[in-house]
Design an enzyme around this catalytic site. Sequence first.
Site, PDB file in Angstrom:
ATOM      1  CB  SER A 112      -1.209   0.090   1.015  1.00  0.00           C
ATOM      2  OG  SER A 112      -1.837  -0.648   1.610  1.00  0.00           O
ATOM      3  CG  PHE A 150      -5.927   9.142  -4.356  1.00  0.00           C
ATOM      4  CD1 PHE A 150      -5.819   9.430  -5.404  1.00  0.00           C
ATOM      5  CD2 PHE A 150      -6.715   8.402  -4.238  1.00  0.00           C
ATOM      6  CE1 PHE A 150      -6.028   9.672  -6.695  1.00  0.00           C
ATOM      7  CE2 PHE A 150      -8.155   8.077  -5.472  1.00  0.00           C
ATOM      8  CZ  PHE A 150      -7.581   9.140  -6.455  1.00  0.00           C
ATOM      9  CB  THR A 153     -13.172   7.106   0.209  1.00  0.00           C
ATOM     10  OG1 THR A 153     -12.527   6.193  -0.344  1.00  0.00           O
ATOM     11  CG2 THR A 153     -13.872   6.824   0.790  1.00  0.00           C
ATOM     12  CB  CYS A 260      -5.202   7.281 -10.237  1.00  0.00           C
ATOM     13  SG  CYS A 260      -5.234   9.154 -10.709  1.00  0.00           S
ATOM     14  CD  GLU A 385      -6.629   1.438  -4.736  1.00  0.00           C
ATOM     15  OE1 GLU A 385      -6.450   1.624  -6.032  1.00  0.00           O
ATOM     16  OE2 GLU A 385      -5.556   1.527  -4.694  1.00  0.00           O
ATOM     17  CB  THR A 387     -16.397  -3.429  -2.453  1.00  0.00           C
ATOM     18  OG1 THR A 387     -18.051  -2.693  -3.187  1.00  0.00           O
ATOM     19  CG2 THR A 387     -16.319  -2.001  -1.580  1.00  0.00           C
ATOM     20  CG  PHE A 405     -22.301   0.875 -10.652  1.00  0.00           C
ATOM     21  CD1 PHE A 405     -21.626   0.053 -10.024  1.00  0.00           C
ATOM     22  CD2 PHE A 405     -22.155   1.090 -12.231  1.00  0.00           C
ATOM     23  CE1 PHE A 405     -20.772  -0.634 -10.509  1.00  0.00           C
ATOM     24  CE2 PHE A 405     -20.769   0.601 -12.987  1.00  0.00           C
ATOM     25  CZ  PHE A 405     -20.347   0.037 -12.101  1.00  0.00           C
TER      26      PHE A 405
END
Length: 406
Positions: A112, A150, A153, A260, A385, A387, A405
């Site tokens: 990570s 970054f 979220t 990204c 990244e 789920t 979605f």
Amino acid sequence: MDTTATSAPAHHRSQRTDNYAGHDYYGVDELLTEEHLLARDAVRDWVKQEVSPIIESYSDKAECPMHLFKQLGDIGAYGPSLPTKYGGGGMDEIAYGIIMQELERGDSGIRSMASVQGSLVMYPIFKYGSEEQKMKYLPKLGSGEFIGCFGLTEPDHGSNPSGMVTNLVDDGDAYILNGAKMWITNSPIADIAVVWAKDPEGKIRGVIVEKGMKGFSAPEIKGKLSLRASITGELVFEDVRVPKKNVLPEIASLRGPLSCLSKARYGIAWGAIGAGLDCYDSALRYSLEREQFGRPLAGFQLQQKKLAEMITEITKAQLLAWRLGSLANKGKATSAQISMAKRNNVAMALDIAREARQIHGGMGITNEYPIMRHMTNLETVLTYEGTHDIHLLITGHDITGIQAFS
Ligand code: TGC
Ligand code: FAD
């Protein structure tokens, strides 16, 4: 928090010997170049020397091994496939993948550290930044002198980042940034944060927020029972004045952060194989050494079923990753293909961790073996990244043309 130490203090060091030698059932190594193998072996040796002896201790204490940030820069783990001019390694996508695999064999949190820095901080600056931004930040990020994070979220917008409320208001030569980001790897220790926020027109922009800017704070999130050797926090913006020269000029859409993520998800597709390999390796050794009913565990059919299925799934994942890497090298890997590989390989590694835990019996729940650490780490990897569910929906969208979605 000490960011200057170059090695772990003695109280974190164990005498554990890491004898891992790799598993390659289908001769995938033959598909790799000399450069790939050299990169892999160099990172494998570094993990054995610098990660394996300390990782259980850092994970147990929920501390981040800060001294490794610089070392990861030294071994070329940040942006292996970005150009050397911009702090990267100048290698191809398979080299990038295999480096992530070896790092995650050590620990998902160490991978990570590299994923965030290379794919989520350096990559957006490289891809969407001005030349001035590139020269100012990328070499320092590539060497590990700077730590980046970054911020996508938010507390109320995880799987659905397009709903973000963090926003920018025009103020002459600057924007005023307000909002909050949640679950941000490295945020409490970061020198810079690449933050995604809506501009006055509602377009998603990337801005580089620097530590020390007035109104900016990054409190740590405590109590994580997963990815414990990685530090996670929030990003809080209260009327932060961000100069317009800190805005990434070349992107104004959700495609920016999602591209990204594609880069980082690709690395995780490879990385998860490393965690799976470490669990398999430990289970194979243990089952050959441990005897019950007068014979090694490995001699019982039930245990052979577990081991045989593990190496089968690892082999399939290795081939998937290699093919994805070949496509990525030609610029042909689609984001849906990357989602499929991330989803499959992480779930594969988590299943292996759970089976390997059983093979170790009671010992499997201790920190004498890496299994529980990998298993709990992989619960995060299954979620961040994108789920497990979201990646399935991405595949569903890709094959049917209908998005499910919302
Ligand atoms: P949608 O309309 O599908 O797409 C918007 C625009 O983006 C493009 N796009 C992508 N481009 C590159 N790579 C991808 N993976 C892309 N996915 C979409 C798309 O073509 C479109 O472009 P344009 O030019 O037409 O505007 O967007 P949506 O709002 O419907 O969202 C779709 C969805 C749900 C798949 C997406 O939001 C998603 O992937 N959600 C999951 C969120 C997520 O993964 N968050 C991760 C946060 S970062 C993190 O976890 C770091 S962990 C760090 C560590 O390793 O420690
Ligand atoms: P939610 O989106 O609330 O999802 C909860 C559950 O609902 C999940 O099972 C999900 O699959 C399901 N679900 C959601 N939507 C749907 C749907 N449409 N259909 C069916 N099921 C659905 N983010 C960053 O920006 N930067 C980072 O550096 C970063 N690092 C992280 C580090 C850690 C340790 C963790 C745990 C997370 C990190 N994240 C980071 C955040 C991570 O990307 C999010 O946790 C993830 O995207 C899921 O968002 P959420 O937690 O809000 O869950």
